[in-house]
Design an enzyme around this catalytic site. Structure first.
Site, PDB file in Angstrom:
ATOM      1  N   THR A 137      22.792  -7.303   7.052  1.00 43.68           N
ATOM      2  CA  THR A 137      22.891  -8.406   6.054  1.00 43.68           C
ATOM      3  C   THR A 137      21.581  -8.515   5.106  1.00 43.68           C
ATOM      4  O   THR A 137      20.525  -7.924   5.738  1.00 43.68           O
ATOM      5  CB  THR A 137      23.218  -9.616   6.704  1.00 43.68           C
ATOM      6  OG1 THR A 137      22.941 -10.790   5.735  1.00 43.68           O
ATOM      7  CG2 THR A 137      22.323  -9.828   7.939  1.00 43.68           C
ATOM      8  N   ASP A 138      21.579  -9.035   3.892  1.00 41.58           N
ATOM      9  CA  ASP A 138      20.079  -9.121   3.232  1.00 41.58           C
ATOM     10  C   ASP A 138      19.649 -10.510   4.072  1.00 41.58           C
ATOM     11  O   ASP A 138      18.306 -10.747   3.717  1.00 41.58           O
ATOM     12  CB  ASP A 138      20.660  -9.643   1.789  1.00 41.58           C
ATOM     13  CG  ASP A 138      21.428 -10.941   1.573  1.00 41.58           C
ATOM     14  OD1 ASP A 138      22.057 -11.348   2.321  1.00 41.58           O
ATOM     15  OD2 ASP A 138      21.666 -11.374   0.336  1.00 41.58           O
ATOM     16  N   GLU A 139      20.128 -10.993   4.844  1.00 43.51           N
ATOM     17  CA  GLU A 139      19.473 -12.363   5.476  1.00 43.51           C
ATOM     18  C   GLU A 139      18.360 -11.813   6.518  1.00 43.51           C
ATOM     19  O   GLU A 139      17.625 -12.773   6.825  1.00 43.51           O
ATOM     20  CB  GLU A 139      20.676 -13.213   6.261  1.00 43.51           C
ATOM     21  CG  GLU A 139      21.578 -13.716   5.386  1.00 43.51           C
ATOM     22  CD  GLU A 139      22.485 -14.838   5.902  1.00 43.51           C
ATOM     23  OE1 GLU A 139      21.971 -15.484   6.882  1.00 43.51           O
ATOM     24  OE2 GLU A 139      23.785 -14.759   5.655  1.00 43.51           O
ATOM     25  N   TYR A 163      21.092 -16.000  13.667  1.00 43.77           N
ATOM     26  CA  TYR A 163      22.197 -14.781  13.452  1.00 43.77           C
ATOM     27  C   TYR A 163      21.266 -13.845  12.738  1.00 43.77           C
ATOM     28  O   TYR A 163      21.478 -12.513  13.136  1.00 43.77           O
ATOM     29  CB  TYR A 163      23.131 -15.479  12.430  1.00 43.77           C
ATOM     30  CG  TYR A 163      23.598 -14.308  11.455  1.00 43.77           C
ATOM     31  CD1 TYR A 163      24.578 -13.460  12.213  1.00 43.77           C
ATOM     32  CD2 TYR A 163      23.725 -14.402  10.139  1.00 43.77           C
ATOM     33  CE1 TYR A 163      25.150 -12.428  11.230  1.00 43.77           C
ATOM     34  CE2 TYR A 163      24.195 -13.488   9.454  1.00 43.77           C
ATOM     35  CZ  TYR A 163      24.905 -12.496   9.954  1.00 43.77           C
ATOM     36  OH  TYR A 163      25.762 -11.365   9.208  1.00 43.77           O
ATOM     37  N   LYS A 167      20.653  -9.711  13.741  1.00 39.38           N
ATOM     38  CA  LYS A 167      20.802  -8.544  12.899  1.00 39.38           C
ATOM     39  C   LYS A 167      19.706  -7.690  12.603  1.00 39.38           C
ATOM     40  O   LYS A 167      19.670  -6.737  12.513  1.00 39.38           O
ATOM     41  CB  LYS A 167      21.554  -9.097  11.769  1.00 39.38           C
ATOM     42  CG  LYS A 167      22.910  -9.765  11.716  1.00 39.38           C
ATOM     43  CD  LYS A 167      24.119  -8.912  12.207  1.00 39.38           C
ATOM     44  CE  LYS A 167      24.332  -7.668  10.976  1.00 39.38           C
ATOM     45  NZ  LYS A 167      25.602  -6.711  11.606  1.00 39.38           N
TER      46      LYS A 167
HETATM   47  P1  NAD Z   1      33.736 -11.486  10.783  1.00 44.00           P
HETATM   48  O1  NAD Z   1      33.213 -12.584  11.808  1.00 44.00           O
HETATM   49  O2  NAD Z   1      35.081 -11.734   9.984  1.00 44.00           O
HETATM   50  O3  NAD Z   1      34.337 -10.196  11.690  1.00 44.00           O
HETATM   51  C1  NAD Z   1      33.698  -9.706  12.966  1.00 44.00           C
HETATM   52  C2  NAD Z   1      34.586  -8.715  13.856  1.00 44.00           C
HETATM   53  O4  NAD Z   1      33.858  -8.619  14.995  1.00 44.00           O
HETATM   54  C3  NAD Z   1      35.683  -9.801  14.248  1.00 44.00           C
HETATM   55  O5  NAD Z   1      37.032  -8.996  14.154  1.00 44.00           O
HETATM   56  C4  NAD Z   1      35.398 -10.035  15.809  1.00 44.00           C
HETATM   57  O6  NAD Z   1      36.524 -10.232  16.881  1.00 44.00           O
HETATM   58  C5  NAD Z   1      34.876  -8.786  16.107  1.00 44.00           C
HETATM   59  N1  NAD Z   1      33.515  -8.834  17.310  1.00 44.00           N
HETATM   60  C6  NAD Z   1      33.012  -9.934  17.506  1.00 44.00           C
HETATM   61  N2  NAD Z   1      32.150  -9.661  18.569  1.00 44.00           N
HETATM   62  C7  NAD Z   1      32.406  -8.420  19.056  1.00 44.00           C
HETATM   63  C8  NAD Z   1      32.454  -7.602  20.350  1.00 44.00           C
HETATM   64  N3  NAD Z   1      31.521  -8.328  21.122  1.00 44.00           N
HETATM   65  N4  NAD Z   1      33.240  -6.332  20.386  1.00 44.00           N
HETATM   66  C9  NAD Z   1      33.995  -6.166  19.659  1.00 44.00           C
HETATM   67  N5  NAD Z   1      34.244  -6.743  18.437  1.00 44.00           N
HETATM   68  C10 NAD Z   1      33.513  -7.745  18.313  1.00 44.00           C
HETATM   69  O7  NAD Z   1      32.438 -10.596   9.959  1.00 44.00           O
HETATM   70  P2  NAD Z   1      32.447 -10.114   8.730  1.00 44.00           P
HETATM   71  O8  NAD Z   1      32.115 -11.211   7.719  1.00 44.00           O
HETATM   72  O9  NAD Z   1      33.837  -9.184   8.571  1.00 44.00           O
HETATM   73  O10 NAD Z   1      31.100  -9.297   9.036  1.00 44.00           O
HETATM   74  C11 NAD Z   1      31.428  -7.862   9.500  1.00 44.00           C
HETATM   75  C12 NAD Z   1      29.923  -7.333   9.466  1.00 44.00           C
HETATM   76  O11 NAD Z   1      29.229  -7.178   7.978  1.00 44.00           O
HETATM   77  C13 NAD Z   1      28.779  -7.961  10.268  1.00 44.00           C
HETATM   78  O12 NAD Z   1      28.022  -7.052  11.013  1.00 44.00           O
HETATM   79  C14 NAD Z   1      28.046  -8.803   9.442  1.00 44.00           C
HETATM   80  O13 NAD Z   1      26.750  -9.142   9.877  1.00 44.00           O
HETATM   81  C15 NAD Z   1      27.874  -7.930   8.192  1.00 44.00           C
HETATM   82  N6  NAD Z   1      27.617  -8.678   6.887  1.00 44.00           N
HETATM   83  C16 NAD Z   1      28.665  -9.774   6.430  1.00 44.00           C
HETATM   84  C17 NAD Z   1      28.569 -10.203   5.416  1.00 44.00           C
HETATM   85  C18 NAD Z   1      29.491 -11.140   4.770  1.00 44.00           C
HETATM   86  O14 NAD Z   1      29.076 -11.957   3.772  1.00 44.00           O
HETATM   87  N7  NAD Z   1      30.662 -11.703   5.608  1.00 44.00           N
HETATM   88  C19 NAD Z   1      27.468  -9.890   4.473  1.00 44.00           C
HETATM   89  C20 NAD Z   1      26.667  -8.790   4.632  1.00 44.00           C
HETATM   90  C21 NAD Z   1      26.846  -8.303   6.013  1.00 44.00           C
END
Ligand code: NAD
Length: 359
Positions: A137-139, A163, A167
């Site tokens: 993430t950009d965070e 968080y 990351k």
């Molecule tokens: P989300 O919370 O919707 O999905 C996360 C998934 O990971 C879920 O299905 C959950 O069941 C699974 N999970 C959590 N802990 C687990 C574990 N211990 N073992 C196996 N599975 C596990 O999140 P998202 O928004 O889809 O984000 C996905 C990734 O992208 C993350 O790594 C996040 O940091 C990154 N990201 C998200 C955004 C955003 O805006 N949503 C932006 C940049 C990066």
């Protein structure tokens, strides 16, 4: 897309992971193994359109369980790993950071260790084409205090919340496994995503679902925090491009070139809703009347802004969706899929998962 690959996706039942798997299964010949613990934010009903495909398999696995990760590497024998599994909600990380440390740091460490042992065992040709993409993430860069400047791939890390700190730790581990052991990794740092199937605790779906239920629309502080929004399918396209064409060891920033204050995002949503389903409450003229300002989140970052020129020039990626149309598509999706989020809100999707829900 290129020749068929075997892609191991972690966190594929989440918002971005499910969009990624739907895209891969529906528009390529790659095969996918999805490993997901199914935490509160993992929802297999986001994958109903691909669940019966012979190119898709699911394993309910916690990435903190190293033996299980080893088993999956041996059984599926991936050519690409796309690591998305994470605890991802800032507010939850403030209330209870320990799951963030376990999943985001220890889980990533386990994946790196098992990916390394598996990769070492491959023959030269398979070894040279193997890739491990860590989705971040950009965070991790912290916040920008003024309206100028952007985060680039060279910006220093300065995370604010548990968080983003977890990351950031995982990004450092991934880079170290490349520098020390030669594991062929790639890292992406992306801005805020929005789109269909996003868990309704995040800003955009939270506001849409609250508005549809006539509830208040709570905005942290003065709502002037600036975020850069990217439609989820554009993020998925970028991730696939990086995993297939990116240069080993490199980081790519991904963003929407679309900076907007939170309050403005909510006003835009209200306007779309006013057009699509005029508010029925007699005491209110518009959904904007539901907006309320609440105490700010501790350590709330003021502004994130991403310079994504590297992925554009080096890999030829660009955003295809603009914010107006993407937001309208998203609102329409939530309007047409009320069951999806109502099951989440009343908890019945969890019961269904345990096999004790029938309807
Ligand atoms: P989300 O919370 O919707 O999905 C996360 C998934 O990971 C879920 O299905 C959950 O069941 C699974 N999970 C959590 N802990 C687990 C574990 N211990 N073992 C196996 N599975 C596990 O999140 P998202 O928004 O889809 O984000 C996905 C990734 O992208 C993350 O790594 C996040 O940091 C990154 N990201 C998200 C955004 C955003 O805006 N949503 C932006 C940049 C990066």
């Amino acid at each position: 897309m290129q020749t068929n690959k075997k892609i191991l996706v972690t966190g594929g039942a989440g918002f971005i992971g499910s969009a990624m798997i739907r895209k891969i299964i529906q528009s390529s010949d790659h095969t996918v193994c999805n490993i997901d613990k199914l935490t509160y934010s993992g929802n297999l009903s986001s994958l109903t359109s691909v669940i019966n495909s012979s190119k898709y398999t699911f394993e309910k696995v916690d990435i903190v369980d190293r033996k299980e990760i080893k088993r999956i590497f041996q059984k599926f024998r991936p050519e690409i790993v796309i690591h998305l599994a994470a605890e991802s909600h800032v507010d939850r990380s403030i209330d209870g950071p320990s799951e963030f440390i376990k999943t985001n740091i220890v889980g990533t460490f386990n994946l790196l260790e098992e990916a390394k042992s598996y990769w070492i065992s491959l023959d030269d040709s398979k070894k040279s084409s193997f890739r491990f993409l860590h989705v971040s993430t950009d965070e991790v860069f912290g916040d920008l205090k003024n309206k100028f400047g952007f985060f680039s791939e060279d910006s220093s890390y300065n995370p604010s919340s548990p968080y983003s700190a977890s990351k950031a730790s995982s990004d450092h581990l991934v880079r170290a496994w490349n520098r020390t052991f030669g594991l062929p990794i790639l890292i992406t740092n992306c801005s805020n995503n929005y789109g269909p199937y996003q868990f309704p605790e995040k800003l955009i779906p939270h506001m849409i679902t609250n508005a549809l239920q006539g509830k208040s629309l709570p905005i942290y502080g003065n709502g002037k925090q600036i975020r850069d929004w990217l439609y989820v399918d554009d993020h998925v396209n970028a991730l696939l491009k990086v995993s297939l064409e990116g240069k080993i060891g490199e980081t790519y920033n991904i963003g929407g070139d679309n900076e907007i204050e939170n309050i403005e995002v909510v006003r835009m949503l209200c306007k779309i809703l006013d057009d699509l389903i005029p508010i029925k409450k007699k005491s209110l003229n518009s959904y904007t009347d539901l907006i309320s300002f609440v105490k700010d989140r501790p350590g709330h970052d003021q502004r994130y802004a991403i310079d994504c020129s590297k992925i554009k020039t080096k890999l030829g990626w660009k955003q295809l969706e603009n914010f107006e149309t993407g937001l309208r598509k998203t609102v329409n999706w939530y309007l047409n899929n009320t069951k999806w989020y109502e099951q989440i809100q009343d908890g019945s999707y969890r019961l269904e998962r345990l096999g004790i829900y029938s309807q």
